[in-house]
Design a protein around this motif. Sequence first.
Motif, PDB file in Angstrom:
ATOM      1  N   ALA A  10       0.829  -1.209   0.000  1.00  0.00           N
ATOM      2  CA  ALA A  10       0.000   0.000   0.000  1.00  0.00           C
ATOM      3  C   ALA A  10       0.862   1.257   0.000  1.00  0.00           C
ATOM      4  O   ALA A  10       0.569   2.231  -0.709  1.00  0.00           O
ATOM      5  CB  ALA A  10      -0.937  -0.010   1.209  1.00  0.00           C
ATOM      6  N   ALA A  11       1.959   1.208   0.784  1.00  0.00           N
ATOM      7  CA  ALA A  11       2.863   2.366   0.826  1.00  0.00           C
ATOM      8  C   ALA A  11       3.537   2.566  -0.529  1.00  0.00           C
ATOM      9  O   ALA A  11       3.692   3.697  -1.002  1.00  0.00           O
ATOM     10  CB  ALA A  11       3.906   2.169   1.919  1.00  0.00           C
ATOM     11  N   LEU A  12       3.934   1.457  -1.168  1.00  0.00           N
ATOM     12  CA  LEU A  12       4.560   1.560  -2.488  1.00  0.00           C
ATOM     13  C   LEU A  12       3.587   2.124  -3.520  1.00  0.00           C
ATOM     14  O   LEU A  12       3.955   2.951  -4.363  1.00  0.00           O
ATOM     15  CB  LEU A  12       5.068   0.185  -2.924  1.00  0.00           C
ATOM     16  CG  LEU A  12       5.772   0.113  -4.284  1.00  0.00           C
ATOM     17  CD1 LEU A  12       7.000   1.004  -4.290  1.00  0.00           C
ATOM     18  CD2 LEU A  12       6.151  -1.330  -4.612  1.00  0.00           C
ATOM     19  N   PHE A  15       3.238   5.801  -2.940  1.00  0.00           N
ATOM     20  CA  PHE A  15       4.449   6.509  -3.372  1.00  0.00           C
ATOM     21  C   PHE A  15       4.471   6.680  -4.885  1.00  0.00           C
ATOM     22  O   PHE A  15       4.773   7.765  -5.402  1.00  0.00           O
ATOM     23  CB  PHE A  15       5.692   5.745  -2.899  1.00  0.00           C
ATOM     24  CG  PHE A  15       6.983   6.348  -3.376  1.00  0.00           C
ATOM     25  CD1 PHE A  15       7.443   7.535  -2.834  1.00  0.00           C
ATOM     26  CD2 PHE A  15       7.725   5.725  -4.373  1.00  0.00           C
ATOM     27  CE1 PHE A  15       8.630   8.100  -3.276  1.00  0.00           C
ATOM     28  CE2 PHE A  15       8.911   6.283  -4.808  1.00  0.00           C
ATOM     29  CZ  PHE A  15       9.366   7.471  -4.268  1.00  0.00           C
ATOM     30  N   THR A  16       4.173   5.606  -5.616  1.00  0.00           N
ATOM     31  CA  THR A  16       4.184   5.694  -7.073  1.00  0.00           C
ATOM     32  C   THR A  16       3.068   6.614  -7.583  1.00  0.00           C
ATOM     33  O   THR A  16       3.268   7.348  -8.554  1.00  0.00           O
ATOM     34  CB  THR A  16       4.033   4.302  -7.696  1.00  0.00           C
ATOM     35  OG1 THR A  16       2.858   3.662  -7.169  1.00  0.00           O
ATOM     36  CG2 THR A  16       5.250   3.448  -7.404  1.00  0.00           C
ATOM     37  N   GLU A  17       1.916   6.578  -6.925  1.00  0.00           N
ATOM     38  CA  GLU A  17       0.842   7.482  -7.335  1.00  0.00           C
ATOM     39  C   GLU A  17       1.229   8.943  -7.100  1.00  0.00           C
ATOM     40  O   GLU A  17       0.844   9.829  -7.869  1.00  0.00           O
ATOM     41  CB  GLU A  17      -0.437   7.158  -6.567  1.00  0.00           C
ATOM     42  CG  GLU A  17      -1.130   5.875  -7.032  1.00  0.00           C
ATOM     43  CD  GLU A  17      -2.417   5.616  -6.265  1.00  0.00           C
ATOM     44  OE1 GLU A  17      -2.570   6.179  -5.152  1.00  0.00           O
ATOM     45  OE2 GLU A  17      -3.251   4.866  -6.762  1.00  0.00           O
ATOM     46  N   ALA A  18       2.004   9.193  -6.040  1.00  0.00           N
ATOM     47  CA  ALA A  18       2.448  10.556  -5.767  1.00  0.00           C
ATOM     48  C   ALA A  18       3.416  11.064  -6.838  1.00  0.00           C
ATOM     49  O   ALA A  18       3.554  12.280  -7.023  1.00  0.00           O
ATOM     50  CB  ALA A  18       3.108  10.635  -4.395  1.00  0.00           C
ATOM     51  N   LEU A  19       4.074  10.139  -7.539  1.00  0.00           N
ATOM     52  CA  LEU A  19       5.012  10.540  -8.581  1.00  0.00           C
ATOM     53  C   LEU A  19       4.319  10.906  -9.886  1.00  0.00           C
ATOM     54  O   LEU A  19       4.956  11.465 -10.784  1.00  0.00           O
ATOM     55  CB  LEU A  19       6.015   9.407  -8.852  1.00  0.00           C
ATOM     56  CG  LEU A  19       6.976   9.057  -7.720  1.00  0.00           C
ATOM     57  CD1 LEU A  19       7.838   7.870  -8.121  1.00  0.00           C
ATOM     58  CD2 LEU A  19       7.849  10.260  -7.365  1.00  0.00           C
ATOM     59  N   LEU A  20       3.041  10.603 -10.011  1.00  0.00           N
ATOM     60  CA  LEU A  20       2.354  10.843 -11.279  1.00  0.00           C
ATOM     61  C   LEU A  20       2.240  12.332 -11.576  1.00  0.00           C
ATOM     62  O   LEU A  20       2.482  12.757 -12.718  1.00  0.00           O
ATOM     63  CB  LEU A  20       0.961  10.199 -11.248  1.00  0.00           C
ATOM     64  CG  LEU A  20       0.154  10.344 -12.550  1.00  0.00           C
ATOM     65  CD1 LEU A  20       0.898   9.721 -13.720  1.00  0.00           C
ATOM     66  CD2 LEU A  20      -1.226   9.707 -12.390  1.00  0.00           C
ATOM     67  N   LEU A  21       1.881  13.126 -10.588  1.00  0.00           N
ATOM     68  CA  LEU A  21       1.731  14.565 -10.825  1.00  0.00           C
ATOM     69  C   LEU A  21       3.052  15.216 -11.246  1.00  0.00           C
ATOM     70  O   LEU A  21       3.073  15.958 -12.244  1.00  0.00           O
ATOM     71  CB  LEU A  21       1.156  15.249  -9.586  1.00  0.00           C
ATOM     72  CG  LEU A  21       0.940  16.769  -9.710  1.00  0.00           C
ATOM     73  CD1 LEU A  21       0.017  17.096 -10.873  1.00  0.00           C
ATOM     74  CD2 LEU A  21       0.408  17.341  -8.404  1.00  0.00           C
ATOM     75  N   ALA A 127       7.562   6.419 -17.640  1.00  0.00           N
ATOM     76  CA  ALA A 127       7.155   6.512 -16.231  1.00  0.00           C
ATOM     77  C   ALA A 127       5.669   6.833 -16.124  1.00  0.00           C
ATOM     78  O   ALA A 127       4.945   6.255 -15.302  1.00  0.00           O
ATOM     79  CB  ALA A 127       7.982   7.583 -15.519  1.00  0.00           C
ATOM     80  N   GLY A 128       5.187   7.749 -16.976  1.00  0.00           N
ATOM     81  CA  GLY A 128       3.773   8.078 -16.958  1.00  0.00           C
ATOM     82  C   GLY A 128       2.887   6.937 -17.414  1.00  0.00           C
ATOM     83  O   GLY A 128       1.689   6.914 -17.120  1.00  0.00           O
ATOM     84  N   THR A 129       3.477   5.992 -18.142  1.00  0.00           N
ATOM     85  CA  THR A 129       2.721   4.800 -18.548  1.00  0.00           C
ATOM     86  C   THR A 129       2.633   3.780 -17.418  1.00  0.00           C
ATOM     87  O   THR A 129       1.577   3.190 -17.160  1.00  0.00           O
ATOM     88  CB  THR A 129       3.380   4.151 -19.778  1.00  0.00           C
ATOM     89  OG1 THR A 129       3.430   5.107 -20.838  1.00  0.00           O
ATOM     90  CG2 THR A 129       2.606   2.938 -20.241  1.00  0.00           C
ATOM     91  N   LEU A 130       3.747   3.574 -16.739  1.00  0.00           N
ATOM     92  CA  LEU A 130       3.801   2.523 -15.728  1.00  0.00           C
ATOM     93  C   LEU A 130       3.115   2.925 -14.424  1.00  0.00           C
ATOM     94  O   LEU A 130       2.537   2.069 -13.744  1.00  0.00           O
ATOM     95  CB  LEU A 130       5.262   2.145 -15.453  1.00  0.00           C
ATOM     96  CG  LEU A 130       6.021   1.540 -16.643  1.00  0.00           C
ATOM     97  CD1 LEU A 130       7.471   1.260 -16.263  1.00  0.00           C
ATOM     98  CD2 LEU A 130       5.340   0.257 -17.113  1.00  0.00           C
ATOM     99  N   ILE A 131       3.198   4.199 -14.060  1.00  0.00           N
ATOM    100  CA  ILE A 131       2.635   4.612 -12.765  1.00  0.00           C
ATOM    101  C   ILE A 131       1.136   4.341 -12.675  1.00  0.00           C
ATOM    102  O   ILE A 131       0.657   3.819 -11.662  1.00  0.00           O
ATOM    103  CB  ILE A 131       2.961   6.094 -12.498  1.00  0.00           C
ATOM    104  CG1 ILE A 131       4.457   6.273 -12.244  1.00  0.00           C
ATOM    105  CG2 ILE A 131       2.170   6.619 -11.299  1.00  0.00           C
ATOM    106  CD1 ILE A 131       4.907   7.722 -12.151  1.00  0.00           C
ATOM    107  N   PRO A 132       0.322   4.665 -13.700  1.00  0.00           N
ATOM    108  CA  PRO A 132      -1.122   4.404 -13.562  1.00  0.00           C
ATOM    109  C   PRO A 132      -1.506   2.938 -13.671  1.00  0.00           C
ATOM    110  O   PRO A 132      -2.670   2.596 -13.405  1.00  0.00           O
ATOM    111  CB  PRO A 132      -1.742   5.204 -14.734  1.00  0.00           C
ATOM    112  CG  PRO A 132      -0.682   6.133 -15.187  1.00  0.00           C
ATOM    113  CD  PRO A 132       0.598   5.440 -14.912  1.00  0.00           C
ATOM    114  N   ILE A 133      -0.563   2.069 -14.060  1.00  0.00           N
ATOM    115  CA  ILE A 133      -0.908   0.659 -14.222  1.00  0.00           C
ATOM    116  C   ILE A 133      -1.306   0.039 -12.883  1.00  0.00           C
ATOM    117  O   ILE A 133      -2.232  -0.784 -12.810  1.00  0.00           O
ATOM    118  CB  ILE A 133       0.258  -0.116 -14.857  1.00  0.00           C
ATOM    119  CG1 ILE A 133       0.483   0.365 -16.294  1.00  0.00           C
ATOM    120  CG2 ILE A 133       0.003  -1.610 -14.835  1.00  0.00           C
ATOM    121  CD1 ILE A 133      -0.677   0.129 -17.217  1.00  0.00           C
TER     122      ILE A 133
END
Length: 211
Positions: A10-12, A15-21, A127-133
């Motif tokens: 959940a933390a990971l 963290f990855t969702e926070a990198l999307l913006l 990165a923008g492709t993988l983060i929302p996956i």
Amino acid sequence: MSAALAQAQAALLLFTEALLLPCLLALGAGVALTLTHAGGAAREALQRRRGRPAFRRWLEGWLAAPGRPLRPGDLPAGYGILCRLLTAARAAPGSAGKRLDDLHLAAERSLDRLTLGVRLGPMLGLAGTLIPIGPALVALSTGDIETLARQLVVAFGTTVVGLLIGGGCYGLHTLRRGWLAQDLDDARYLLERLEVSDAAGATEPAPPGPG
């Protein structure tokens, strides 16, 4: 152990969702950079196309009388750097090699931003492709089709934008590198002619004095 693993996952995910913006903002900056350089390249291409005949006429006249004074307005738009270089070389004879090296380094620095766009554009797109996956898979597991579709749109859209940034910057980089190579070649030729002219003037015997 399973609870700790779930918390880590959940933390990971957070963290990855926070990198999307930041990734999307960087892609926006990359688009702005590409469009800005594209506009500048279009303007410079038009100036060079219009000024090339005038530059050729100036070059022929200068080669016929290389000792005449140089003024910034002598050359058409897009060639002022050559006039400044020749003026500086005349002020400090024998420094042609150093000034050409400085010009080459300045040209390389002017291409750094485009090089950055070539490298970072596809990386940010990936990165923008993988983060929302991750959120998309979570939405798929819960049956949230709307969230799944929204995340996939973001993923594929960032891929396209990243590739466009990389391809656009690569094309502009190639175009500008060709212009800079031509400018360096012209500068090298003009400086060589200037040194030959100065050397010939230095070895010319002085006229006899009166009487």
